[in-house]
Scaffold this motif. Structure first.
Motif, mmCIF file in Angstrom:
data_model
loop_
_atom_site.group_PDB
_atom_site.id
_atom_site.type_symbol
_atom_site.label_atom_id
_atom_site.label_comp_id
_atom_site.label_asym_id
_atom_site.label_seq_id
_atom_site.Cartn_x
_atom_site.Cartn_y
_atom_site.Cartn_z
ATOM 1 N N LEU A 11 0.861 -1.180 0.000
ATOM 2 C CA LEU A 11 0.000 0.000 0.000
ATOM 3 C C LEU A 11 0.892 1.222 0.000
ATOM 4 O O LEU A 11 1.743 1.368 0.893
ATOM 5 N N SER A 12 0.721 2.086 -0.992
ATOM 6 C CA SER A 12 1.481 3.328 -1.068
ATOM 7 C C SER A 12 0.545 4.484 -0.743
ATOM 8 O O SER A 12 -0.525 4.606 -1.346
ATOM 9 N N VAL A 13 0.939 5.310 0.217
ATOM 10 C CA VAL A 13 0.051 6.370 0.716
ATOM 11 C C VAL A 13 0.796 7.701 0.734
ATOM 12 O O VAL A 13 1.981 7.754 1.107
ATOM 13 N N ILE A 34 -5.905 -8.822 16.749
ATOM 14 C CA ILE A 34 -4.778 -7.952 17.080
ATOM 15 C C ILE A 34 -4.138 -7.454 15.788
ATOM 16 O O ILE A 34 -4.003 -8.214 14.825
ATOM 17 N N TRP A 35 -3.714 -6.214 15.786
ATOM 18 C CA TRP A 35 -2.888 -5.665 14.706
ATOM 19 C C TRP A 35 -1.484 -5.416 15.249
ATOM 20 O O TRP A 35 -1.302 -4.866 16.324
ATOM 21 N N TYR A 36 -0.504 -5.832 14.422
ATOM 22 C CA TYR A 36 0.893 -5.617 14.748
ATOM 23 C C TYR A 36 1.541 -4.767 13.662
ATOM 24 O O TYR A 36 1.161 -4.825 12.490
ATOM 25 N N LYS A 37 2.572 -4.038 14.057
ATOM 26 C CA LYS A 37 3.363 -3.230 13.122
ATOM 27 C C LYS A 37 4.814 -3.678 13.225
ATOM 28 O O LYS A 37 5.354 -3.806 14.329
ATOM 29 N N GLN A 38 5.443 -3.926 12.078
ATOM 30 C CA GLN A 38 6.847 -4.302 12.086
ATOM 31 C C GLN A 38 7.649 -3.303 11.264
ATOM 32 O O GLN A 38 7.532 -3.238 10.037
ATOM 33 N N GLU A 39 8.485 -2.546 11.945
ATOM 34 C CA GLU A 39 9.376 -1.607 11.267
ATOM 35 C C GLU A 39 10.631 -2.349 10.829
ATOM 36 O O GLU A 39 10.981 -3.401 11.376
ATOM 37 N N SER A 40 11.310 -1.774 9.893
ATOM 38 C CA SER A 40 12.497 -2.408 9.329
ATOM 39 C C SER A 40 13.527 -2.718 10.409
ATOM 40 O O SER A 40 13.870 -1.846 11.208
ATOM 41 N N GLY A 41 13.985 -3.952 10.448
ATOM 42 C CA GLY A 41 15.014 -4.348 11.397
ATOM 43 C C GLY A 41 14.525 -4.648 12.799
ATOM 44 O O GLY A 41 15.329 -4.880 13.705
ATOM 45 N N ALA A 86 5.854 0.626 7.330
ATOM 46 C CA ALA A 86 6.148 -0.627 8.036
ATOM 47 C C ALA A 86 5.340 -1.742 7.381
ATOM 48 O O ALA A 86 4.555 -1.508 6.462
ATOM 49 N N VAL A 87 5.527 -2.940 7.893
ATOM 50 C CA VAL A 87 4.681 -4.069 7.513
ATOM 51 C C VAL A 87 3.650 -4.262 8.620
ATOM 52 O O VAL A 87 3.992 -4.248 9.801
ATOM 53 N N TYR A 88 2.396 -4.432 8.224
ATOM 54 C CA TYR A 88 1.304 -4.575 9.190
ATOM 55 C C TYR A 88 0.712 -5.977 9.086
ATOM 56 O O TYR A 88 0.436 -6.464 7.985
ATOM 57 N N PHE A 89 0.534 -6.598 10.243
ATOM 58 C CA PHE A 89 -0.021 -7.947 10.309
ATOM 59 C C PHE A 89 -1.286 -7.949 11.163
ATOM 60 O O PHE A 89 -1.349 -7.256 12.180
ATOM 61 N N CYS A 90 -2.265 -8.760 10.763
ATOM 62 C CA CYS A 90 -3.406 -9.003 11.640
ATOM 63 C C CYS A 90 -3.302 -10.432 12.168
ATOM 64 O O CYS A 90 -2.724 -11.302 11.519
ATOM 65 N N SER A 91 -3.878 -10.656 13.322
ATOM 66 C CA SER A 91 -3.869 -11.979 13.923
ATOM 67 C C SER A 91 -5.108 -12.137 14.782
ATOM 68 O O SER A 91 -5.747 -11.145 15.138
ATOM 69 N N PHE A 98 0.966 -15.381 10.947
ATOM 70 C CA PHE A 98 0.592 -14.013 10.648
ATOM 71 C C PHE A 98 0.432 -13.712 9.167
ATOM 72 O O PHE A 98 0.100 -12.605 8.802
ATOM 73 N N GLY A 99 0.731 -14.633 8.298
ATOM 74 C CA GLY A 99 0.635 -14.307 6.896
ATOM 75 C C GLY A 99 1.739 -13.363 6.459
ATOM 76 O O GLY A 99 2.648 -13.045 7.212
ATOM 77 N N ALA A 100 1.633 -12.911 5.227
ATOM 78 C CA ALA A 100 2.708 -12.125 4.634
ATOM 79 C C ALA A 100 2.675 -10.664 5.055
ATOM 80 O O ALA A 100 3.666 -9.961 4.931
ATOM 81 N N GLY A 101 1.546 -10.177 5.536
ATOM 82 C CA GLY A 101 1.462 -8.784 5.945
ATOM 83 C C GLY A 101 1.253 -7.840 4.776
ATOM 84 O O GLY A 101 1.361 -8.221 3.606
ATOM 85 N N THR A 102 0.943 -6.591 5.097
ATOM 86 C CA THR A 102 0.828 -5.522 4.105
ATOM 87 C C THR A 102 1.928 -4.523 4.356
ATOM 88 O O THR A 102 2.062 -3.995 5.468
ATOM 89 N N THR A 103 2.720 -4.262 3.333
ATOM 90 C CA THR A 103 3.804 -3.280 3.443
ATOM 91 C C THR A 103 3.268 -1.906 3.072
ATOM 92 O O THR A 103 2.824 -1.690 1.942
ATOM 93 N N VAL A 104 3.296 -0.997 4.027
ATOM 94 C CA VAL A 104 2.828 0.366 3.802
ATOM 95 C C VAL A 104 4.023 1.272 3.569
ATOM 96 O O VAL A 104 4.954 1.312 4.381
ATOM 97 N N THR A 105 3.988 1.995 2.466
ATOM 98 C CA THR A 105 5.044 2.960 2.125
ATOM 99 C C THR A 105 4.411 4.342 2.080
ATOM 100 O O THR A 105 3.416 4.551 1.373
ATOM 101 N N VAL A 106 4.977 5.271 2.812
ATOM 102 C CA VAL A 106 4.441 6.629 2.868
ATOM 103 C C VAL A 106 5.267 7.527 1.956
ATOM 104 O O VAL A 106 6.484 7.634 2.125
ATOM 105 N N ARG A 107 4.609 8.167 1.005
ATOM 106 C CA ARG A 107 5.265 9.075 0.059
ATOM 107 C C ARG A 107 5.273 10.485 0.623
ATOM 108 O O ARG A 107 4.262 10.960 1.139
ATOM 109 N N ALA A 108 6.413 11.128 0.500
ATOM 110 C CA ALA A 108 6.515 12.504 1.014
ATOM 111 C C ALA A 108 5.816 13.501 0.100
ATOM 112 O O ALA A 108 5.693 13.253 -1.118
#
Lengths: 108, 114
Positions: A11-13, A34-41, A86-91, A98-108
């Protein structure tokens, strides 16, 4: 079999816009989501949860909506910021994967 | 705050080696989990444990074993490492309270098997 999965892998936002991430589940007996957020690293971190006796729950800039009729939940992020990338997972309480998750990218 | 620590952030091993990944949590949680995370596949559960000396297979247990001798420590063991076990490994713990089983994750161990 029972599954929990996200609809879109990416998802690009635009910064400042609202983001909506969707998730479907198959087990109608699921009681807790539950929703989880995974930031890089980093490992995934808890964002927000919701019990099945609720339709909506709000946190700081995040809202989770639960539609038990169609077994669907969504995570809405208001005024998306670069730190939301980040990557967002639902559970749920029946599914520990958790599945593959959705990668959200925020455009400046 | 709950803290889940993993013994290494990065690890490089050779095919056939026995590999130990250690995970420690400091909040007296009953449940502990091991996942691997691969691009496009998300998090997949390898093993979990609900109590000391108890273990349950997850979705992909083949090639792995676990050990939980103490409540705070959950070890993942690769008996004979193979290249297809190159991955990011994540440990988590949880304290189920009235059905609210939120997991707390460690930072992960990136394992490369050559």
């Amino acid at each position: 079999g029972e599954s929990v999965g996200l609809h879109l892998p990416t998802l690009s936002v635009q910064e400042g816009d609202n983001s909506i991430i969707n998730c479907a589940y198959s087990n109608s007996a699921s009681d807790y989501f539950i929703w989880y957020k995974q930031e890089s690293g980093k490992g995934p971190q808890f964002i927000i949860d919701i019990r099945s006796n609720m339709d909506k729950r709000q946190g700081q800039r995040v809202t989770v909506l639960l539609n038990k009729t169609v077994k669907h939940l969504s995570l809405q992020i208001a005024a998306t910021q670069p730190g939301d990338s980040a990557v967002y997972f639902c559970s749920n309480d029946y599914k520990l994967s958790f599945g593959a998750g959705t990668t959200v990218t925020v455009r400046a | 705050d709950v803290k889940v620590t993993q013994s290494s952030r990065y690890l490089v091993k050779r095919t056939g080696e026995k590999v130990f990944l250690e995970c420690v949590q400091d909040m007296d949680h009953e449940n502990m989990f091991w996942y691997r995370q691969d691009p496009g596949l998300g998090l997949r559960l390898i093993y979990f444990s609900y109590d000391v000396k108890m273990k349950e297979k997850g979705d992909i247990p083949e090639g792995y074993s676990v050990s939980r001798e103490k409540k705070e420590r959950f070890s993942l063991i690769l008996e004979s490492a193979s290249t297809n076990q190159t991955s990011m490994y994540l440990c988590a713990s949880s304290l189920p309270l009235a059905g609210r089983d939120t997991q707390y994750f460690g930072p992960g161990t990136r394992l490369t098997v050559l």
